[in-house]
Design a protein around this motif. Structure first.
Motif, short mmCIF file in Angstrom:
data_model
loop_
_atom_site.label_atom_id
_atom_site.label_comp_id
_atom_site.label_asym_id
_atom_site.label_seq_id
_atom_site.Cartn_x
_atom_site.Cartn_y
_atom_site.Cartn_z
N GLY A 1 42.73 -29.37 -5.68
CA GLY A 1 44.07 -28.22 -6.87
C GLY A 1 43.89 -27.00 -6.54
N HIS A 2 42.93 -26.83 -6.29
CA HIS A 2 42.67 -24.66 -6.55
C HIS A 2 43.36 -24.25 -4.92
CE1 HIS A 2 41.44 -20.42 -6.95
NE2 HIS A 2 40.96 -21.05 -8.06
N LYS B 1 34.24 -17.39 -21.21
CA LYS B 1 36.21 -16.51 -21.11
C LYS B 1 36.56 -15.60 -21.36
CE LYS B 1 37.44 -18.92 -25.12
NZ LYS B 1 37.41 -19.48 -26.53
N ALA B 2 35.09 -14.61 -21.77
CA ALA B 2 35.59 -13.14 -21.87
C ALA B 2 35.84 -12.70 -20.65
CB ALA B 2 34.27 -13.08 -22.17
N LEU B 3 35.05 -12.75 -19.00
CA LEU B 3 34.99 -12.24 -17.81
C LEU B 3 36.26 -12.81 -18.04
CD1 LEU B 3 31.61 -13.75 -16.72
CD2 LEU B 3 32.38 -11.30 -16.73
N VAL C 1 34.08 -22.94 -13.43
CA VAL C 1 34.01 -21.90 -13.15
C VAL C 1 35.55 -22.19 -12.32
CG1 VAL C 1 34.30 -20.04 -11.78
CG2 VAL C 1 31.99 -20.82 -13.39
N VAL C 2 35.65 -22.80 -10.73
CA VAL C 2 36.93 -23.20 -10.76
C VAL C 2 37.92 -23.25 -10.94
CG1 VAL C 2 38.15 -24.00 -8.12
CG2 VAL C 2 35.58 -23.81 -8.05
N ARG C 3 37.91 -24.18 -11.80
CA ARG C 3 38.93 -24.39 -12.76
C ARG C 3 39.55 -23.05 -13.83
NH1 ARG C 3 36.18 -29.44 -13.95
NH2 ARG C 3 35.72 -28.14 -16.05
N ALA C 4 38.40 -22.11 -14.72
CA ALA C 4 38.76 -20.79 -14.97
C ALA C 4 39.91 -20.27 -14.39
CB ALA C 4 37.68 -20.06 -15.85
#
Length: 344
Positions: free
Chosen positions: A154-155, A83-85, A117-120
Motif C-alpha cells: 500500500g505504500h 511521532k517526533a521524527l 515505520v512504513v505506515r508513519a
C-alpha cells in the motif's frame, strides 16, 4: 515462534506507546528544515552482524546522499521517537529501515516496528534494505504476512530488497515491487590494515540455528589442534546499549581478528561475510535455514570462501590443504554494481 495472541498484544502496546509519546523532542527539532535520511531499527545491541549492517547501510547512504544528514534511530527508541521524527520530516526526506534477517514471526516485534515505520511516512521515499523473509505456516505467520502485504504493497514510494533468492521469491508474493541485492555488509572492503596470519578462528553457533553435532565440533577441534592454534570468536558480544563509537570499535576488533587468521571456520552468516570483506580464507557450514547458502551465491567465485554442504573432518582438512586464489576485486565490483539498484 510467538503465538498470535502475543503478537496482537505487543502490537497494541507499541501503538499505545506511539500515541503516548511526545510529538516534539528537542534533540530532533534541530532537524526541522534540514535534508535528512533516517535509519530506523539501527542496531545498538551486541549482535555484530546487525551492527555491521547498520554501519554499512549508513556508510552507503552517506556516500550517495552527501548533502543529507544521516540520522541513526536505535531500534529500542522506535516507538517513542517515531511521532517526533515524523513531525520534523518533509516529503523530501528519505526514510530507510535497517536490513537483516528479521522479516518474520520469529522476530515479530521487529517486524511490527518496521511496519509502523512504513505506515508513519506514506509520502516519503522509504527503502527497506536487504532482508531475509520467512513467515511460518502458523496463525501468527499468516497474520504477519497479511499485515506485511497490506503495509508494504500500500505504500506508493517503497523500495523493498531481498538479500537472497528464496526471500526474493517470497517477497514478490507480498509485494511485486521488490529487488534482489546482496547483504549490505558485502559492500565493505576491510582487507586493510594487513596483518600476519596465524592460526584458525572458530566462529560457530551454539544455539538452535546450528546443524553441527556437538561431537563433530569436538572432533574437528581435536584434529585442528594438532597443527593449528585455535581461537574462539563469536559475532555476538553479549551486551547492548552500544554508542556509535563503541559499535565501530567492536567491529574493528572482530575484523582485526579475522585479518590475522589463516582460516576462519563458521556457520554464522556474518562470520562468512566478515571473512569475505577481510579477505580471509574461510570454511562455511550451513545452518538450519537458507540464509548462508543464499548469501554464499553472491561471493562463491571470490576464491577463498568454501561452502561445505555435508560436514566432515575429511572435507575440512582437504579444503585447508588447498591454495586459495583470491579474486576479491572482480566479485566486489559486481556486488557494488548490484547494490546500486537499491537507489534506482
Amino acid at each position: 515462534m510467538a503465538s498470535l495472541a502475543k503478537i496482537l498484544y505487543i502490537k497494541a502496546r507499541f501503538e499505545q506507546q506511539y500515541w503516548c509519546s511526545p510529538a516534539s523532542m528537542p534533540e530532533y527539532e534541530r532537524l526541522r528544515g534540514k535534508k535528512k535520511c533516517l535509519v530506523f531499527l539501527a542496531a545498538d545491541y551486541g549482535n555484530l552482524g546487525d551492527v555491521a549492517i547498520t554501519f554499512a547501510q549508513e556508510r552507503f547512504l552517506a556516500r550517495h546522499f552527501p548533502d543529507y544528514e544521516i540520522v541513526d534511530v536505535p531500534i529500542e527508541k522506535t516507538h517513542s521517537v517515531l511521532k517526533a521524527l515524523r513531525g520534523v520530516c518533509s516529503a523530501r526526506d528519505i526514510v530507510t529501515v535497517v536490513g537483516g534477517g528479521n522479516m518474520s514471526d520469529l522476530y515479530f516485534d521487529i517486524e511490527l516496528l518496521r511496519q509502523m515505520v512504513v505506515r508513519a511516512f506514506p509520502d516519503n521515499r522509504v527503502i527497506l534494505f536487504p532482508q531475509t523473509m520467512f513467515f511460518s505456516d502458523t496463525a501468527a505467520g499468516h497474520y504477519l504476512r497479511r499485515t506485511a502485504h497490506k503495509t508494504y504493497a500500500g505504500h506508493r514510494h517503497l523500495t523493498m530488497a531481498a538479500r537472497e533468492r528464496w526471500s526474493f521469491d517470497a517477497m514478490r508474493r507480498t509485494l511485486p515491487r521488490c529487488i534482489l541485492v546482496p547483504d549490505i555488509v558485502m559492500t565493505l572492503d576491510e582487507r586493510e590494515p594487513a596483518a600476519e596470519r596465524k592460526g584458525v578462528t572458530m566462529c560457530l553457533r551454539s544455539d538452535a540455528e546450528t546443524l553441527l553435532a556437538r561431537d563433530f565440533v569436538e572432533q574437528l577441534r581435536q584434529e585442528l589442534e594438532k597443527e593449528h592454534t585455535l581461537t574462539d570468536r563469536d559475532t555476538h558480544i553479549g551486551r547492548g546499549g552500544l554508542t556509535m563509537p563503541e559499535r565501530e570499535q567492536e567491529l574493528k576488533k572482530i575484523w582485526a581478528q579475522f585479518r590475522s587468521s589463516q582460516w576462519v571456520i563458521t556457520d554464522r552468516l556474518h562470520g562468512m561475510i566478515f571473512a569475505y570483506i577481510t579477505g580471509t580464507p574461510a570454511i562455511v557450514f550451513a545452518n538450519n535455514n537458507y540464509k548462508i547458502e543464499g548469501a554464499y551465491s553472491w561471493i562463491k567465485e571470490c576464491g577463498y570462501i568454501f561452502f561445505i554442504e555435508e560436514p566432515s573432518i575429511e572435507a575440512v582438512l582437504s579444503v585447508m590443504q588447498s591454495e586459495p586464489s583470491p579474486m576479491f576485486e572482480s566479485v566486489h565490483s559486481k556486488i557494488l554494481e548490484r547494490t546500486e539498484r537499491i537507489l534506482s
